[in-house]
Design a protein around this motif. Structure first.
Motif, PDB file in Angstrom:
ATOM      1  N   ALA A  18      -4.763 -19.294  68.835  1.00  0.00           N
ATOM      2  CA  ALA A  18      -3.569 -18.490  68.971  1.00  0.00           C
ATOM      3  C   ALA A  18      -3.677 -17.269  69.526  1.00  0.00           C
ATOM      4  CB  ALA A  18      -2.859 -18.493  67.558  1.00  0.00           C
ATOM      5  N   LYS A  19      -4.941 -16.652  69.410  1.00  0.00           N
ATOM      6  CA  LYS A  19      -5.125 -15.166  69.993  1.00  0.00           C
ATOM      7  C   LYS A  19      -6.968 -15.408  70.036  1.00  0.00           C
ATOM      8  CE  LYS A  19      -5.445 -12.992  65.699  1.00  0.00           C
ATOM      9  NZ  LYS A  19      -4.768 -12.017  64.963  1.00  0.00           N
ATOM     10  N   PRO A  20      -7.393 -14.415  70.958  1.00  0.00           N
ATOM     11  CA  PRO A  20      -8.797 -14.356  71.017  1.00  0.00           C
ATOM     12  C   PRO A  20      -9.453 -13.917  69.640  1.00  0.00           C
ATOM     13  CG  PRO A  20      -7.942 -13.022  72.624  1.00  0.00           C
ATOM     14  CD  PRO A  20      -6.701 -13.448  71.806  1.00  0.00           C
ATOM     15  N   PRO A  21     -10.752 -14.411  69.226  1.00  0.00           N
ATOM     16  CA  PRO A  21     -11.246 -14.165  68.022  1.00  0.00           C
ATOM     17  C   PRO A  21     -11.728 -12.893  67.664  1.00  0.00           C
ATOM     18  CG  PRO A  21     -12.711 -15.566  69.311  1.00  0.00           C
ATOM     19  CD  PRO A  21     -11.349 -15.527  70.075  1.00  0.00           C
ATOM     20  N   PHE A  22     -12.039 -12.258  68.818  1.00  0.00           N
ATOM     21  CA  PHE A  22     -12.526 -10.976  68.797  1.00  0.00           C
ATOM     22  C   PHE A  22     -12.372 -10.142  70.186  1.00  0.00           C
ATOM     23  CE2 PHE A  22     -16.384 -12.906  70.118  1.00  0.00           C
ATOM     24  CZ  PHE A  22     -16.685 -13.774  69.382  1.00  0.00           C
ATOM     25  N   PRO A  23     -12.421  -8.969  70.130  1.00  0.00           N
ATOM     26  CA  PRO A  23     -12.097  -8.492  71.363  1.00  0.00           C
ATOM     27  C   PRO A  23     -13.090  -8.484  72.525  1.00  0.00           C
ATOM     28  CG  PRO A  23     -12.391  -6.743  69.891  1.00  0.00           C
ATOM     29  CD  PRO A  23     -12.496  -8.127  69.244  1.00  0.00           C
ATOM     30  N   GLY A  24     -12.876  -8.245  73.845  1.00  0.00           N
ATOM     31  CA  GLY A  24     -13.865  -8.259  74.814  1.00  0.00           C
ATOM     32  C   GLY A  24     -13.989  -9.605  75.463  1.00  0.00           C
ATOM     33  N   ALA A  25     -15.085  -9.567  76.466  1.00  0.00           N
ATOM     34  CA  ALA A  25     -14.985 -10.724  77.286  1.00  0.00           C
ATOM     35  C   ALA A  25     -15.596 -11.717  76.447  1.00  0.00           C
ATOM     36  CB  ALA A  25     -16.403 -10.295  78.282  1.00  0.00           C
ATOM     37  N   ARG A  26     -16.314 -12.005  75.490  1.00  0.00           N
ATOM     38  CA  ARG A  26     -16.563 -12.902  74.791  1.00  0.00           C
ATOM     39  C   ARG A  26     -15.538 -13.605  73.995  1.00  0.00           C
ATOM     40  NH1 ARG A  26     -21.628 -11.997  71.671  1.00  0.00           N
ATOM     41  NH2 ARG A  26     -22.964 -13.052  73.143  1.00  0.00           N
ATOM     42  N   GLU A  28     -12.508 -13.496  74.901  1.00  0.00           N
ATOM     43  CA  GLU A  28     -11.304 -14.046  75.939  1.00  0.00           C
ATOM     44  C   GLU A  28     -12.092 -15.243  76.216  1.00  0.00           C
ATOM     45  OE1 GLU A  28      -8.223 -14.324  77.959  1.00  0.00           O
ATOM     46  OE2 GLU A  28      -8.735 -12.632  76.626  1.00  0.00           O
ATOM     47  N   ASP A  29     -13.418 -15.385  76.731  1.00  0.00           N
ATOM     48  CA  ASP A  29     -13.957 -16.759  77.087  1.00  0.00           C
ATOM     49  C   ASP A  29     -13.644 -17.873  76.305  1.00  0.00           C
ATOM     50  OD1 ASP A  29     -15.605 -18.340  78.693  1.00  0.00           O
ATOM     51  OD2 ASP A  29     -17.117 -18.125  77.228  1.00  0.00           O
ATOM     52  N   ILE A  30     -13.989 -17.560  74.786  1.00  0.00           N
ATOM     53  CA  ILE A  30     -13.660 -18.660  73.632  1.00  0.00           C
ATOM     54  C   ILE A  30     -12.158 -18.808  73.565  1.00  0.00           C
ATOM     55  CG2 ILE A  30     -13.466 -18.833  71.194  1.00  0.00           C
ATOM     56  CD1 ILE A  30     -16.131 -16.973  71.172  1.00  0.00           C
ATOM     57  N   PHE A  31     -11.100 -17.893  73.749  1.00  0.00           N
ATOM     58  CA  PHE A  31      -9.809 -18.013  73.721  1.00  0.00           C
ATOM     59  C   PHE A  31      -9.321 -19.066  75.002  1.00  0.00           C
ATOM     60  CE2 PHE A  31      -5.446 -16.458  75.250  1.00  0.00           C
ATOM     61  CZ  PHE A  31      -4.784 -16.905  74.161  1.00  0.00           C
ATOM     62  N   GLN A  32     -10.059 -18.806  76.148  1.00  0.00           N
ATOM     63  CA  GLN A  32      -9.846 -19.660  77.280  1.00  0.00           C
ATOM     64  C   GLN A  32     -10.318 -21.281  77.150  1.00  0.00           C
ATOM     65  OE1 GLN A  32      -7.290 -18.744  79.566  1.00  0.00           O
ATOM     66  NE2 GLN A  32      -7.024 -16.878  78.586  1.00  0.00           N
ATOM     67  N   ASN A  33     -11.574 -21.313  76.902  1.00  0.00           N
ATOM     68  CA  ASN A  33     -12.434 -22.338  76.927  1.00  0.00           C
ATOM     69  C   ASN A  33     -12.757 -23.266  75.726  1.00  0.00           C
ATOM     70  OD1 ASN A  33     -12.552 -22.089  79.798  1.00  0.00           O
ATOM     71  ND2 ASN A  33     -13.704 -19.925  79.219  1.00  0.00           N
ATOM     72  N   ILE A  34     -12.401 -22.605  74.364  1.00  0.00           N
ATOM     73  CA  ILE A  34     -12.671 -23.150  73.219  1.00  0.00           C
ATOM     74  C   ILE A  34     -11.320 -23.861  72.368  1.00  0.00           C
ATOM     75  CG2 ILE A  34     -13.984 -22.961  71.158  1.00  0.00           C
ATOM     76  CD1 ILE A  34     -15.817 -23.284  73.508  1.00  0.00           C
ATOM     77  N   SER A  35     -11.264 -24.906  71.875  1.00  0.00           N
ATOM     78  CA  SER A  35     -10.353 -25.369  71.221  1.00  0.00           C
ATOM     79  C   SER A  35     -10.364 -24.882  69.725  1.00  0.00           C
ATOM     80  CB  SER A  35     -10.143 -27.079  71.059  1.00  0.00           C
ATOM     81  OG  SER A  35     -11.142 -27.458  70.696  1.00  0.00           O
ATOM     82  N   MET A  67     -24.632 -14.382  66.905  1.00  0.00           N
ATOM     83  CA  MET A  67     -23.590 -14.606  68.079  1.00  0.00           C
ATOM     84  C   MET A  67     -24.527 -15.316  69.246  1.00  0.00           C
ATOM     85  SD  MET A  67     -20.906 -12.813  68.543  1.00  0.00           S
ATOM     86  CE  MET A  67     -20.130 -13.229  66.671  1.00  0.00           C
ATOM     87  N   GLY A  68     -25.775 -15.390  69.122  1.00  0.00           N
ATOM     88  CA  GLY A  68     -26.660 -16.070  69.963  1.00  0.00           C
ATOM     89  C   GLY A  68     -26.420 -17.479  69.630  1.00  0.00           C
ATOM     90  N   GLU A  69     -26.485 -17.819  68.236  1.00  0.00           N
ATOM     91  CA  GLU A  69     -26.149 -19.097  67.709  1.00  0.00           C
ATOM     92  C   GLU A  69     -25.158 -19.962  68.285  1.00  0.00           C
ATOM     93  OE1 GLU A  69     -28.774 -21.342  66.671  1.00  0.00           O
ATOM     94  OE2 GLU A  69     -29.965 -19.440  67.322  1.00  0.00           O
ATOM     95  N   MET A  70     -23.862 -18.884  68.166  1.00  0.00           N
ATOM     96  CA  MET A  70     -22.432 -19.298  68.521  1.00  0.00           C
ATOM     97  C   MET A  70     -22.651 -19.590  70.026  1.00  0.00           C
ATOM     98  SD  MET A  70     -19.007 -17.220  68.228  1.00  0.00           S
ATOM     99  CE  MET A  70     -19.386 -16.163  69.832  1.00  0.00           C
ATOM    100  N   ASP A  71     -23.106 -18.776  70.694  1.00  0.00           N
ATOM    101  CA  ASP A  71     -23.229 -19.132  72.353  1.00  0.00           C
ATOM    102  C   ASP A  71     -23.960 -20.706  72.524  1.00  0.00           C
ATOM    103  OD1 ASP A  71     -22.010 -16.643  72.732  1.00  0.00           O
ATOM    104  OD2 ASP A  71     -23.826 -15.539  73.316  1.00  0.00           O
TER     105      ASP A  71
END
Length: 90
Positions: A18-26, A28-35, A67-71
């Protein structure tokens, strides 16, 4: 109607967050590309990692590690597993 994304992890069109999980580029990337499904799965796995490794989320080193593990998780690479964890068979 919810928005859909081509999920990077599951390689299919699925409902998105519904919205990015946290601010910033990471975020936004999750918001656009992860279900939402993949995000929920990560949240469950993240909890297991935090508990297994006794991570302190107040510690910058532990947050950076997570964060590295999430990536890795969302890229489909090898990622940290909880000791003795066996993924469910499909």
């Amino acid at each position: 109607m919810s928005r859909t994304v081509m999920c990077r992890l599951h390689k299919e069109e699925l409902p998105g967050l519904a919205k990015p999980p946290f601010p910033g580029a990471r975020g936004e990337d999750i918001f656009q590309n992860i279900s939402q499904k993949a995000w929920d799965e990560w949240q469950h796995h993240q909890t297991m990692i935090i508990n297994e490794r006794h991570l302190n989320m107040m510690d910058a080193k532990d947050r950076k590690y997570l964060m590295g593990e999430m990536d890795k998780y969302f890229a489909g690479e090898e990622f940290e597993q909880a000791e003795g964890y066996v993924p469910p068979s499909e």
